[in-house]
Design a protein around this motif. Sequence first.
Motif, short mmCIF file in Angstrom:
data_model
loop_
_atom_site.label_atom_id
_atom_site.label_comp_id
_atom_site.label_asym_id
_atom_site.label_seq_id
_atom_site.Cartn_x
_atom_site.Cartn_y
_atom_site.Cartn_z
N PHE A 1 40.02 39.77 -16.54
CA PHE A 1 39.92 40.46 -15.26
C PHE A 1 41.28 40.99 -14.85
O PHE A 1 42.28 40.26 -14.83
CB PHE A 1 39.42 39.51 -14.17
CG PHE A 1 37.98 39.12 -14.30
CD1 PHE A 1 37.63 37.93 -14.92
CD2 PHE A 1 36.98 39.94 -13.81
CE1 PHE A 1 36.30 37.55 -15.04
CE2 PHE A 1 35.64 39.57 -13.93
CZ PHE A 1 35.31 38.38 -14.55
N PHE B 1 39.13 42.29 -7.68
CA PHE B 1 39.00 42.21 -9.12
C PHE B 1 38.27 43.42 -9.68
O PHE B 1 37.39 43.99 -9.04
CB PHE B 1 38.22 40.95 -9.52
CG PHE B 1 38.97 39.67 -9.37
CD1 PHE B 1 38.95 38.96 -8.17
CD2 PHE B 1 39.71 39.16 -10.43
CE1 PHE B 1 39.63 37.78 -8.03
CE2 PHE B 1 40.40 37.97 -10.29
CZ PHE B 1 40.37 37.28 -9.09
N GLY B 2 38.63 43.76 -10.91
CA GLY B 2 37.81 44.69 -11.67
C GLY B 2 36.57 43.97 -12.19
O GLY B 2 36.42 42.76 -12.00
N GLN B 3 35.70 44.71 -12.82
CA GLN B 3 34.43 44.16 -13.28
C GLN B 3 34.57 43.25 -14.49
O GLN B 3 33.64 42.55 -14.84
CB GLN B 3 33.45 45.28 -13.61
CG GLN B 3 32.89 45.96 -12.37
CD GLN B 3 32.12 45.00 -11.49
OE1 GLN B 3 32.59 44.54 -10.45
NE2 GLN B 3 30.92 44.66 -11.90
N TYR C 1 36.12 32.16 -3.46
CA TYR C 1 35.59 33.35 -4.09
C TYR C 1 34.18 33.05 -4.58
O TYR C 1 33.87 31.95 -5.02
CB TYR C 1 36.44 33.76 -5.29
CG TYR C 1 37.73 34.46 -4.96
CD1 TYR C 1 38.87 33.74 -4.63
CD2 TYR C 1 37.81 35.85 -4.99
CE1 TYR C 1 40.06 34.39 -4.33
CE2 TYR C 1 39.00 36.51 -4.70
CZ TYR C 1 40.11 35.76 -4.38
OH TYR C 1 41.29 36.41 -4.08
N GLN D 1 31.43 34.34 -7.44
CA GLN D 1 31.29 35.14 -8.65
C GLN D 1 29.86 35.05 -9.15
O GLN D 1 29.45 34.02 -9.70
CB GLN D 1 32.28 34.68 -9.73
CG GLN D 1 32.25 35.57 -10.97
CD GLN D 1 33.22 35.10 -12.04
OE1 GLN D 1 33.64 33.95 -12.06
NE2 GLN D 1 33.59 36.01 -12.93
N SER E 1 27.99 37.71 -14.49
CA SER E 1 28.49 38.95 -15.10
C SER E 1 29.14 39.90 -14.09
O SER E 1 29.20 41.11 -14.31
CB SER E 1 27.37 39.69 -15.83
OG SER E 1 26.82 38.86 -16.83
N GLN E 2 29.61 39.36 -12.98
CA GLN E 2 30.30 40.18 -11.99
C GLN E 2 31.71 39.67 -11.74
O GLN E 2 32.08 38.58 -12.17
CB GLN E 2 29.51 40.20 -10.67
CG GLN E 2 28.15 40.86 -10.79
CD GLN E 2 27.48 41.01 -9.44
OE1 GLN E 2 28.13 41.00 -8.40
NE2 GLN E 2 26.15 41.13 -9.46
N ALA E 3 32.47 40.46 -11.04
CA ALA E 3 33.83 40.07 -10.69
C ALA E 3 33.80 39.08 -9.53
O ALA E 3 32.90 39.13 -8.68
CB ALA E 3 34.65 41.30 -10.31
N PRO E 4 34.77 38.20 -9.46
CA PRO E 4 34.88 37.34 -8.28
C PRO E 4 35.11 38.18 -7.02
O PRO E 4 35.81 39.19 -7.07
CB PRO E 4 36.10 36.47 -8.58
CG PRO E 4 36.27 36.54 -10.06
CD PRO E 4 35.80 37.90 -10.46
N LEU F 1 36.11 37.81 -2.86
CA LEU F 1 36.66 36.93 -1.84
C LEU F 1 35.69 36.78 -0.67
O LEU F 1 35.21 37.78 -0.12
CB LEU F 1 38.00 37.47 -1.34
CG LEU F 1 38.72 36.64 -0.29
CD1 LEU F 1 39.13 35.27 -0.86
CD2 LEU F 1 39.96 37.38 0.22
N MET G 1 28.75 31.28 -9.25
CA MET G 1 29.89 30.39 -9.42
C MET G 1 30.77 30.56 -8.19
O MET G 1 31.08 31.68 -7.80
CB MET G 1 30.67 30.75 -10.68
CG MET G 1 31.97 29.99 -10.85
SD MET G 1 31.75 28.35 -11.49
CE MET G 1 31.79 28.69 -13.25
N LEU H 1 34.39 29.77 -6.67
CA LEU H 1 35.74 29.44 -7.13
C LEU H 1 36.65 29.21 -5.93
O LEU H 1 36.72 30.03 -5.02
CB LEU H 1 36.31 30.58 -7.97
CG LEU H 1 35.59 30.87 -9.28
CD1 LEU H 1 35.98 32.23 -9.81
CD2 LEU H 1 35.89 29.79 -10.31
N GLY I 1 35.66 25.79 -10.69
CA GLY I 1 34.46 26.37 -10.10
C GLY I 1 33.31 25.40 -9.99
O GLY I 1 33.24 24.37 -10.67
#
Lengths: 116, 111
Positions: A90, A106-108, B35, B37, B40-43, B45, B88, B90, B105
Motif C-alpha cells: 500500500f 491509502f491507495g487500493q 482504521y 479495512q 480487498s480494499q484499502a484501510p 481512517l 479487519m 486496525l 488487527g
Amino acid sequence: AQSVTQPDIHITVSEGASLELRCNYSYGATPYLFWYVQSPGQGLQLLLKYFSGDTLVQGIKGFEAEFKRSQSSFNLRKPSVHWSDAAEYFCAVGRAWSGNTGKLIFGQGTTLQVKP
Amino acid sequence: DAMVIQNPRYQVTQFGKPVTLSCSQTLNHNVMYWYQQKSSQAPKLLFHYYDKDFNNEADTPDNFQSRRPNTSFCFLDIRSPGLGDAAMYLCATSGTDEKLFFGSGTQLSVL
C-alpha cells in the motif's frame, strides 16, 4: 481532493527479478508519503517514508522509493525480489495535522505474487 | 515485544449485537487511530485520539464509537453491527517521530 492511485492491482514477478510498484498521488501541499506492506491477515508494516530532503529514500528489506514531484509519483523498487516479498503493498499519503502525519489516505493496494 | 496489541484476533458477532474491539499499546504514544479495512480494499481512517481529544472522520457512521480511558488503551464500539461492517479493524499509534505503528488487527465477522 487528496487521493492515492496504485495503477497495478496485481503484479507477478519471478524470484530474483527486479520490481517496481507504481504510486501516484494528488495532494495540495508537500506530501508525506509512505509505503506499507501487509501479509495476509496481518497488520501493516512500514517499508519507508518520505517527508523531505533526498528524493530517493531507502527502506527496510532492500526496498527503495523515489519521489518525483513533477510526476506526482512515489514508486517503490527492489532490485531482486525474494519469495518472502509476496504480499499486499500500500502506498499512502499522510495528511499533516498538528505536526503529526498519521491520518493516512491509502491507495487500493498492489498484490505482489512471486514465481519460483 | 508486541507494541500495539489488538484483542481479540478474530471476533464474531450477530447482526445488531453490540461489539467492542480493544487495542493497547506499550509505546506511550499520544495518538491512537482506528482504521477499517474491508476485504480487498484499502484501510480507511475512522477516527483518532490525540491524547483524550476525540476526532471523528466526517464520513464515519454514527454506529461507530470509541473510548480511550487512558494512554495505553483504546476501544472501538460498534453499537449495531450490520453485515457491511464485517472487516479487519486496525489500530495504530504514533508519537513524536511521526512513525505509525499498526497492530495485527481484529477480523470482525457479522452473522
